[in-house]
Write a protein that holds these residues in place. Sequence first.
Motif, PDB file in Angstrom:
ATOM      1  N   HIS A  41       0.972  -1.003   0.144  1.00 29.76           N
ATOM      2  CA  HIS A  41       0.007  -0.256  -0.041  1.00 29.76           C
ATOM      3  C   HIS A  41       0.898   1.177  -0.111  1.00 29.76           C
ATOM      4  O   HIS A  41       0.369   2.263  -0.100  1.00 29.76           O
TER       5      HIS A  41
ATOM      6  N   GLY B  87      -2.212   2.849   3.066  1.00 32.97           N
ATOM      7  CA  GLY B  87      -3.255   2.122   3.561  1.00 32.97           C
ATOM      8  C   GLY B  87      -4.296   1.777   2.675  1.00 32.97           C
ATOM      9  O   GLY B  87      -5.373   1.150   3.135  1.00 32.97           O
TER      10      GLY B  87
ATOM     11  N   VAL C 145      -6.190  -0.631  -0.103  1.00 30.31           N
ATOM     12  CA  VAL C 145      -6.289  -2.182  -0.012  1.00 30.31           C
ATOM     13  C   VAL C 145      -6.810  -2.759  -1.437  1.00 30.31           C
ATOM     14  O   VAL C 145      -7.165  -3.861  -1.490  1.00 30.31           O
TER      15      VAL C 145
ATOM     16  N   ARG D 149      -4.033  -4.670   9.384  1.00 28.40           N
ATOM     17  CA  ARG D 149      -3.800  -3.236   8.899  1.00 28.40           C
ATOM     18  C   ARG D 149      -3.770  -2.270   9.951  1.00 28.40           C
ATOM     19  O   ARG D 149      -4.327  -1.326  10.036  1.00 28.40           O
TER      20      ARG D 149
ATOM     21  N   TYR E 181       1.637   3.881   9.182  1.00 28.00           N
ATOM     22  CA  TYR E 181       1.616   2.542   9.050  1.00 28.00           C
ATOM     23  C   TYR E 181       3.189   2.165   9.380  1.00 28.00           C
ATOM     24  O   TYR E 181       4.280   2.855   9.239  1.00 28.00           O
TER      25      TYR E 181
ATOM     26  N   PHE F  21       1.331  -4.391   4.342  1.00 29.16           N
ATOM     27  CA  PHE F  21       0.589  -5.022   5.503  1.00 29.16           C
ATOM     28  C   PHE F  21       1.101  -6.664   5.801  1.00 29.16           C
ATOM     29  O   PHE F  21       1.298  -6.913   4.849  1.00 29.16           O
TER      30      PHE F  21
END
Length: 271
Positions: free
Chosen positions: A216, A220, A222, A245, A252, A257
Amino acid sequence: TFNIRYGSADDKADSWPNRREMVFDVLRRHDPDVVGLQEALRFQIDEIRAALPQYGEIGVGREDGKTEGEYSAILYRRDHLALGDSGTFWLSDTPEVPGSISWNSACRRVCTWGRFLPKGSGPAFYLFNTHLDHKSQPARQYGAVLLSRRIAERRHADPVILTGDFNAGEDNPAIQYLKGLSELAAPDGVLSKTPALLVDSFRVAHPNEQVVGTFHGFEGGVDSAKIDHIFIQPGVEVKAAQILRDNKDGRYPSDHFPVLAVLHFVGRAGQ
């Protein structure tokens, strides 16, 4: 399995010093017995182990077979597991030659493996951890063939886990090969199906899930492909599987992830 993004990258607000505590927290929160790391540099592994001293480590730097370059290291809970055999091989025509590179790969690539024996009940198991090339499809395919052969040639007939950043989505021929859904040619020209059939633990638990992106870029998102995988042998019970996540106020721990699986092996303890 957790690609932690190499710590020397100039990622501005997402550089390693600004996110390392989040990496530590992911491991504390989910408390895995074994972790396959990718893109881990020596100083990052040292910092992780200083923060979480319960973990032992196997692996070498891919550049020289010692400490230089990225590791595909394995962390393991020393209070839960004893380490048996272990090693690292290069995804190349000369797998035992440190630093070797083949197949138009953009980077040197390795697989680190270990055999682990529970300090209690349960069978021994193997974990193979790798990171396939991000540019060369031949390197991904030949790497998958080599991985499959090495798994099939392991010394003990214990259960096997294969973790990694495969830089390949679920429809990629390298992934299809590992799952026994397609044939691939090895560097020697032999066309065959995998000698070590595997299944994706996430898909065992979530066969119809559509939101599966694992890369990502610190955003973040998906919607990308699932390129980080935990493969197991058919018949292993998957008690849970998820794409983690975890974030802190929209920041992050990595540009990937991590993926988690809780597995149950049925069998006698390894000898």
